[in-house]
Structures are given as C-alpha cells and as structure tokens.
Design a protein around this motif. Structure first.
Motif, PDB file in Angstrom:
ATOM      1  N   UNK A 230       0.850  -1.189   0.000  1.00 13.51           N
ATOM      2  CA  UNK A 230       0.000   0.000   0.000  1.00 13.51           C
ATOM      3  C   UNK A 230       0.892   1.248   0.000  1.00 13.51           C
ATOM      4  N   UNK A 231       0.386   2.319  -0.554  1.00 13.00           N
ATOM      5  CA  UNK A 231       1.168   3.540  -0.629  1.00 13.00           C
ATOM      6  C   UNK A 231       1.440   4.149   0.732  1.00 13.00           C
ATOM      7  N   UNK A 232       2.550   4.848   0.816  1.00  7.19           N
ATOM      8  CA  UNK A 232       2.923   5.600   2.013  1.00  7.19           C
ATOM      9  C   UNK A 232       2.829   7.079   1.668  1.00  7.19           C
ATOM     10  N   UNK A 233       2.068   7.814   2.456  1.00  6.66           N
ATOM     11  CA  UNK A 233       1.879   9.248   2.226  1.00  6.66           C
ATOM     12  C   UNK A 233       2.396  10.016   3.420  1.00  6.66           C
ATOM     13  N   UNK A 234       3.296  10.952   3.179  1.00  4.40           N
ATOM     14  CA  UNK A 234       3.813  11.773   4.264  1.00  4.40           C
ATOM     15  C   UNK A 234       2.860  12.915   4.540  1.00  4.40           C
ATOM     16  N   UNK A 235       2.539  13.088   5.825  1.00  3.11           N
ATOM     17  CA  UNK A 235       1.666  14.182   6.217  1.00  3.11           C
ATOM     18  C   UNK A 235       2.464  15.424   6.569  1.00  3.11           C
ATOM     19  N   UNK A 236       1.908  16.257   7.455  1.00  6.11           N
ATOM     20  CA  UNK A 236       2.592  17.477   7.846  1.00  6.11           C
ATOM     21  C   UNK A 236       3.812  17.207   8.710  1.00  6.11           C
ATOM     22  N   UNK A 237       4.690  18.198   8.801  1.00  6.81           N
ATOM     23  CA  UNK A 237       5.905  18.090   9.594  1.00  6.81           C
ATOM     24  C   UNK A 237       5.744  18.860  10.898  1.00  6.81           C
TER      25      UNK A 237
END
Length: 500
Positions: A205-212
């Motif tokens: 499944x895809x990995x999505x980076x959120x906010x920092x």
C-alpha cells in the motif's frame, strides 16, 4: 524463447553449477522467475522514508536510467513476421475515469503512469518509467526488466525500489509504493535475454507523508540527532543577550549584529532615501535646483514663533520681527540623500528536531486505477506510448527534461526488430524520438483518450537510430506473447499488504 543449451559432455558440471547458482529460481520448464524486494513492512516503511525525507530530496537527486548510455543507440534490422505462441487474450483495465462527451483535442495523460526509483549496484539513484496495471489486489506495476534487475552491475534486483505515480519535481501526489516482489521471465533474470525485457512488481500500500512537526530541543540533543532537523534565529532584547552570554552553557547560542551608521550617497544609489537638511541662507542660494545630494529642498519655510522660541533659536535660519512685534524664523533646506543606518540587533538560536507523520495511502489501483493487459495481439496496430524521457540524443542534443511525461503515437512494426549487439531477435518497433528515462513506459493498445485507459501491450526497452543521424527516432519493446502472459498472471494474483 532463447535459453542456453548445456552440452552433453559438460552436463554433470553444468548441472551442479546451475543447482548451486540458481537455487530458489524457476526451472527451465517454468517461464516465471520471482525475487523478493522489501521483505517486511518495516523495511518498506524505511525505504519510503529514504525517498521522501527532506521534501523528496532523494527523488529529486535521481537520474534517468542509463543502461544504454546513448552510445548504444544503433540501427535495427527487421526480419519475418510475428507468430503468436497461443491464443490472443486481454485483461480489462480498472478504475476508468468518467467518460466525457466533449471533443478532446489534446492527449489526456493517464493517472496510472509514473516513475520507478531505485538504487543500482554502484549506489546511484536512478529512475525509469512505469504504469499501474490491473491485478487481483490492485497492487501491480509494469515496467522494463532492466528497471528491476541490475543487469549492468550486480545481476540482482535493484535496491530501495519504489513506484511514484504522477511524480512531479519531488512530489508524490498519490503516495510512494514500495516494491515487495519482482516477477520477470526466467530468460531475462538468468540470461539477460532482452526479448524478455519486462517485469511486473507487486507493491505495498502507498505511504503518504503528512505534515511536519517541530520539537524544540537542547543543542546537545540537536547535535546527536541523525534525522531531519532545523535551527531558527530569534531576535531578543539586549538584556536577554547579555544574560545569555554570561552563561557558559548558552553562550554559543547567542549572537549579535553591530550597528551601522547612516551613509550619505547619491540619489541613484540602491536603497537611498531623501530627507531635508537645514543650511544657511547663503548655502541655500548657492545650491542647485533639481534632484541630487545638497540640491535645494523646496522653498524657504517661514514660520511665526513666540518670543521665547525666537530668543532661544540657535539654528542656521534667519530671524526677523515686524513693527507690530511679531517674531519669525525662516529656515532653508537642501536635499540629503543617504542609506539609513541600523541599530545593534541581538539573537538567540533555537534548535528543533523535525518529524513527519506517515499514513497509509491505500492500494495503488484504488488510487490511480490500472491499465489492462493484452498478449498475442496482431502487430501493425496503433499504440499510445507514455514515458519520462530525459537523456540527450547520441549527438548531445537534449530535447527532454524528464520532469513531465511525454507520449508517442503510431502503428507498431509488422516485422521483427532485430539487434545483434543487444541479442534481440523478436522486438516490436515504433517510430518515436523519446530517449532514456522513457524506458519502462507502457505501450497502450486501444487507448481511450476520454477514459485514459487502454491495454499494456509492451514496455519501452531500447532506443534506435534508423536514419543514421545520431538522433533517436525509434523505440522497441518485447513482443507480449503467452509467456509474457504467464509472468503477468503469476504476479497479478499475489497479495502484498500494508507498509505499516
């Protein structure tokens, strides 16, 4: 299908070598070879972070695949026609976009295409083109075999392999999909047979980076941290600066900027401003009219004042009074052009450790759809080819950047494309000027511009110069036959799961 034949006299030795060297791979009777890539979800998560950290710095640093190095571009020969090894077949695409009734003038790019990124045997960050393709678990990518196996350096699967659909300048709009298992034809992974230069890779499944988020830490914690971090300078009062510099633990965290005096300059000096400067009547009368340092600043200014102000005035102006007892001061001004000075400033350095939230982006096919698959199809049919070309032509001319996808359209060759230098005997060719970086990109049969879907019936493998002018004008793909279908079908039924 080309395979190495073992002479009878060397059967015992050769068989022993194959048994030792090819343990765990497919046998000669089996067309499908498979190798693990990211073996665990934890490994997959780390690989995704490797490419995504620092705002996609590793993605931006990658260069196009250079298996052919430009100098390998040559003229192809043609011979005979294609003969299917079994009945033709298709697998329908998934995730078709809503059909529009509007007349389409431009080519609508499919959401399924993107780049595969990997690290080769030399440790270089590279990329090829690829597409999402239909599968049981909506988790499959189609590309060229040489974009999966490092046939140039270490004869193994590429490391840190990921697919980024819709990639653009370090951005991954639908997430990063880490390769879990590679499926290729046995003849390619074992013998580097470019007639089988295709691969199908299952992805997590895809990995999505959120906010920092940023956590404030001490200087020692900041220096010890190996991950992403940041520093900020904050302006403070002189009192806080003086107090901080007296503490040996915080002294290095404070800094100052000395004051600067104002400087008289000409009116055209960068940053110059104008003010008025009081002068004597004589100086004023001698001054020029216009715009410039010490030129007149307006007309003399006469103001009525009281006797106390009149008596105490010690300036350069002229004092006067009339018979009625009124008191006046007349002031004279010239222009003063200068760059303003600045006061001393004081700063404190703050230290931060940065961390990004990571979330599951879901299955590849659910997010971008998947192209269909077709095999044993007639040649000489129109196809739409997509890819991210980037390499220069052999003559050094660089038409492409690799930043955005490009496309070619035309009918495939009805005869076999042959290259003795590349040991190719049964490729299909298409007139197209795309260069490396486009390798691995899909050849879509029956592509619907309205729905943005079609059937993968080839992948870009090699580049040719049929005109002999040191410019790529032809690309080739392996012919997708029943053996290709067996590799695809083996991959299309394998589950992969989440990366975390």
């Amino acid at each position: 299908m080309k395979r190495i034949l073992i002479p009878a006299g060397g059967a015992v030795l050769a068989t022993g070598l194959l048994a030792a060297g090819l343990a765990g791979t497919a046998s000669a009777a089996n067309d499908v070879d498979t190798d693990p890539m990211a073996k665990s979800a934890a490994t997959a998560k780390a690989i995704a972070a490797f490419w995504a950290d620092n705002n996609g710095a590793a993605l931006k640093a990658a260069k196009e695949s250079n298996v052919w190095d430009g100098k390998d571009v040559e003229k192809l020969k043609q011979k005979g026609g294609y003969s299917a090894d079994s009945r033709p077949g298709t697998t329908p695409p998934i995730g078709a976009e809503k059909k529009t009734t509007a007349k389409v003038q431009n080519v609508n790019l499919p959401k399924t295409i993107g780049k595969v990124f990997f690290v080769n045997g030399k440790g270089e960050k590279k990329w090829c083109s690829a597409t999402s393709i239909q599968s049981q678990y909506r988790n499959l990518v189609a590309t060229a075999g040489h974009c999966v196996y490092d046939v140039k350096d270490n004869q193994d699967v590429m490391s840190k392999w990921v697919f980024v659909p819709g990639y653009y300048q370090g951005k991954s709009p639908w997430g990063i999909y880490v390769g879990k298992q590679a499926f290729t034809h046995y003849d390619f992974s074992t013998y580097e047979d470019y007639d089988r230069d295709y691969a199908f890779v299952t992805v997590y499944n895809g990995v999505q980076l959120g906010g920092t988020s940023a956590a404030k830490v001490t200087r020692d914690q900041f220096n010890a941290h190996k991950g992403e971090k940041d520093v900020k300078k904050v302006e403070v009062s002189k009192a806080e600066f003086d107090k901080g510099t007296l503490d040996p633990n915080t002294f290095p965290d404070f800094s100052s900027v000395d004051p600067t005096p104002e400087k008289e300059v000409g009116p055209d000096h960068p940053g110059a401003v104008v003010a008025k400067k009081e002068v004597s009547e004589k100086t004023y009368k001698d001054a020029k009219v216009g715009r410039g340092q010490n030129f007149k600043y307006g007309e003399p200014l006469t103001e009525s004042v009281d006797k106390k102000t009149y008596d105490e005035y010690k300036g350069l102006g002229e004092k006067s009074k009339d018979a009625a007892g009124n008191y006046f001061i007349t002031r004279f001004y010239v222009q003063k052009w200068f760059v303003p000075g600045s006061d001393a400033k004081y700063y404190r350095t703050d230290y931060y450790i940065l961390s990004s939230s990571i979330k599951d982006a879901g299955r590849l096919g659910d997010n971008v759809g998947g192209q269909g698959f077709a095999w044993n199809q007639p040649t000489g049919k129109p196809v739409r080819v997509f890819g991210y070309p980037a390499a220069p032509h052999p003559d050094g001319n660089k038409n492409y950047t690799g930043v955005t996808p490009k496309w070619c359209y035309g009918k495939t060759s009805s005869k076999l494309a042959v290259s003795a230098a590349k040991k190719i005997e049964e490729h299909v060719a298409l007139k197209c000027a795309m260069t490396e970086g486009a390798d691995g990109g899909p050849w879509l049969l029956k592509y619907s511009n309205a729905k943005r879907i079609g059937y993968v019936n080839g992948v870009t493998s090699t580049f040719a110069d049929q005109n002999g002018n040191d410019r790529v004008d032809t690309i080739t793909s392996p012919y997708f036959d029943g053996e290709t279908a067996s590799v695809y079908q083996a991959a299309a039924k394998v589950w992969s799961g989440k990366a975390f």
